[in-house]
Design an enzyme around this catalytic site. Sequence first.
Site, PDB file in Angstrom:
ATOM      1  CB  VAL A 114      31.381 -39.871   2.347  1.00 22.12           C
ATOM      2  CG1 VAL A 114      31.057 -39.657   3.812  1.00 22.12           C
ATOM      3  CG2 VAL A 114      32.885 -39.896   2.144  1.00 22.12           C
ATOM      4  CE  LYS A 129      37.657 -41.716   2.131  1.00 26.60           C
ATOM      5  NZ  LYS A 129      38.720 -40.746   2.363  1.00 26.60           N
ATOM      6  CG  ASP A 222      44.184 -34.518  -0.893  1.00 24.52           C
ATOM      7  OD1 ASP A 222      44.178 -33.658  -1.787  1.00 24.52           O
ATOM      8  OD2 ASP A 222      43.412 -35.495  -0.891  1.00 24.52           O
TER       9      ASP A 222
HETATM   10  N1  LIG Z   1      32.614 -37.090   8.129  1.00 26.30           N
HETATM   11  C1  LIG Z   1      32.022 -36.517   7.086  1.00 26.30           C
HETATM   12  N2  LIG Z   1      30.890 -35.824   7.241  1.00 26.30           N
HETATM   13  C2  LIG Z   1      30.284 -35.239   6.192  1.00 26.30           C
HETATM   14  N3  LIG Z   1      30.761 -35.296   4.936  1.00 26.30           N
HETATM   15  C3  LIG Z   1      31.901 -35.968   4.715  1.00 26.30           C
HETATM   16  C4  LIG Z   1      32.587 -36.627   5.777  1.00 26.30           C
HETATM   17  N4  LIG Z   1      33.692 -37.210   5.271  1.00 26.30           N
HETATM   18  C5  LIG Z   1      33.688 -36.945   3.968  1.00 26.30           C
HETATM   19  N5  LIG Z   1      32.630 -36.208   3.611  1.00 26.30           N
HETATM   20  C6  LIG Z   1      32.278 -35.728   2.251  1.00 26.30           C
HETATM   21  O1  LIG Z   1      32.721 -36.675   1.314  1.00 26.30           O
HETATM   22  C7  LIG Z   1      33.675 -36.109   0.438  1.00 26.30           C
HETATM   23  C8  LIG Z   1      34.724 -37.157   0.105  1.00 26.30           C
HETATM   24  O2  LIG Z   1      35.339 -37.596   1.270  1.00 26.30           O
HETATM   25  P1  LIG Z   1      36.911 -37.808   1.328  1.00 26.30           P
HETATM   26  O3  LIG Z   1      37.592 -36.541   0.957  1.00 26.30           O
HETATM   27  O4  LIG Z   1      37.297 -38.363   2.637  1.00 26.30           O
HETATM   28  O5  LIG Z   1      37.074 -38.885   0.187  1.00 26.30           O
HETATM   29  P2  LIG Z   1      38.349 -39.162  -0.735  1.00 26.30           P
HETATM   30  O6  LIG Z   1      37.967 -40.182  -1.713  1.00 26.30           O
HETATM   31  O7  LIG Z   1      39.510 -39.492   0.112  1.00 26.30           O
HETATM   32  O8  LIG Z   1      38.549 -37.770  -1.402  1.00 26.30           O
HETATM   33  P3  LIG Z   1      39.830 -37.199  -2.152  1.00 26.30           P
HETATM   34  O9  LIG Z   1      39.519 -37.267  -3.597  1.00 26.30           O
HETATM   35  O10 LIG Z   1      39.890 -35.800  -1.650  1.00 26.30           O
HETATM   36  O11 LIG Z   1      40.989 -38.000  -1.735  1.00 26.30           O
HETATM   37  C9  LIG Z   1      34.209 -34.896   1.173  1.00 26.30           C
HETATM   38  O12 LIG Z   1      34.655 -33.928   0.286  1.00 26.30           O
HETATM   39  C10 LIG Z   1      33.019 -34.422   1.954  1.00 26.30           C
HETATM   40  O13 LIG Z   1      32.207 -33.616   1.149  1.00 26.30           O
HETATM   41 MG   LIG Z   2      38.797 -35.783  -0.062  1.00 30.33          MG
END
Ligand SMILES: Nc1ncnc2c1ncn2[C@@H]1O[C@H](COP(=O)(O)OP(=O)(O)OP(=O)(O)O)[C@@H](O)[C@H]1O
Ligand SMILES: [Mg+2]
Length: 557
Positions: A114, A129, A222
């Site tokens: 992100v 993301k 999750d």
């Molecule tokens: N809209 C946002 N604004 C600020 N920070 C964000 C935002 N979206 C995500 N993040 C940061 O990025 C990190 C990872 O995002 P996200 O959880 O969506 O990714 P993921 O790869 O799906 O994670 P996971 O391993 O939980 O599945 C989050 O824990 C948060 O710290």
């Molecule tokens: Mg996440």
Amino acid sequence: MTTESALPLPRLPVPDIRAEVAFQHSQKQNQRTQEYRLRPPKLRLANRSHLSTCMSTTAHAISFRGESDGNCNALPELDANALSGSYDRSMNETYFEQCFTRLAKIGEGSFGEVFKVRSNEDGRMYAIKMSKELYRSEHYRQERLEEVRRYEQFSGHANFVQFYRAWEQNDRLYMQMELCRESLDRYLVRRRHIPEETIWNILLDLLLALKNLHDRNLIHLDIKLDNVLIGDDDSCKLADFGLVIDVDRANRHQATEGDSRYMAPEILQGKFSKAADIFSLGVAMLELSCYLELPHNGPLWQQLRSGVLPQDFMKNISPELEVLIRQMMSPDPDSRPTVDHLLSHKKLVCLMERRDRWKLLIKMKQTIRRSRRVAWSKLCNLKHIIFNFVTAILSAYMHRDATSNEHKLNGSPLQQHLRDKRPPMISLRLHASTPTVGNVRNTPIEFLPGENCLHLSQQSTPITFSTHNKIVNSTPVNHNNHSFRSRKDLTKTSFKTVENECGIENFNDIQSSPNGISRPNSFLNLEDLEQNSQPFVSLDKSSLQECRKKLFTKMDN
Ligand SMILES: Nc1ncnc2c1ncn2[C@@H]1O[C@H](COP(=O)(O)OP(=O)(O)OP(=O)(O)O)[C@@H](O)[C@H]1O
Ligand SMILES: [Mg+2]
């Protein structure tokens, strides 16, 4: 023996015994711990021929908006034109690179990275993301796109992250969303101790978000502090819909377990239910209130899932919250409370009422401010009207007074006296410009012969009338260069001459002419003046004579 020692021993998988060695809960550590998500296996050599659309180097917008509920498994139409106008497809740079300025990496999960970005289009900050891995199969792609569908579905609710758009390019998925301050996990690490009142508020926010999901028969799977983001208004927002499944329709085999630290025990038996989300929420609340380092596996992990909670850590939290956490973390999914049941907890009801009152107060404040502004502008209008009205009356009244006074004074001896004492003034209309040389009639010397000629070249413009040539000239002509005359003399002479010649009784009469004639500075054709019937200049001989007589008498006096 030698052969045995020479042969390398085969490496056996080593069980994770860290937790067993310690066999004690510990406080949360600041560094980010290793991800314990049970990820699906990677297919490195997948057949990617069917991914032709998304392998395209051109960005395609992804949207499920407007799709009917019955078609929720269908993939969205790819629309290359839905992306911003500033995107140039012919360039080598991706849509992300062209339209956004990457400022920092703010987070990373198991599926995506992100970034904090600034849009080149509107200059605002967003979070984008980007999927970490390339699409390795159509199934994998569909799983990723499912997250877009969920983000779109819940965007707009106060306790979900606001979603703007998604697109795919070069085998990657990009999602543009609201930039939040930080995740709840980072907030906890930063603050270490969070007051219980705040914990109740966070619980309420997350329950409201979860209610929205559960009411649609969806499970998040999750829920963890890392996936809860804090918005600008301090509200907690549930994010990361990568694992969301539909309880009714989803093929249970498709479901992927979330982070093992928050995982409900029945998930290991393949039982996915709404109660699993409640368990994860209970673990998150325990972590938040006790600043506990959650075990990933081992006996402590088992302990937490068998109803044994760390008493040492829980002694600082209120019995109310402890009971609630225990209920939520119950080993039996059926005995866990539902979202609605939790929301009916008196503490949460109280909080909701307080929020409603607060919202009402804010609304009232806004309404009062708005109506005050309207009333003030109306009052200003009214003041303006009253002011105009009063000034109109006053001016009418004063005008009437002035007129009556004038009438009174006009006939009085005082007025007569004042009129006589006023300096004589004259205003005449301009009829012609400077005469052309060669025109005998208009030559200044011709106009100003003999006694009427003034010698005033260094002085201001005098008024000279010459009745002989029927021309009046105001331009000083210096006939006599030998001596200067005083201005007083000049004025006297000039007016004397004028009155003398024109038979004008009083110069004030002339000035108050309705034509508003100004100071003469050039030639006046008296014939014209006569023809134009200027009422104040009578040019016939008899009136001139009369005027002369009167003027002399006055001057002598
Ligand atoms: N809209 C946002 N604004 C600020 N920070 C964000 C935002 N979206 C995500 N993040 C940061 O990025 C990190 C990872 O995002 P996200 O959880 O969506 O990714 P993921 O790869 O799906 O994670 P996971 O391993 O939980 O599945 C989050 O824990 C948060 O710290
Ligand atoms: Mg996440």
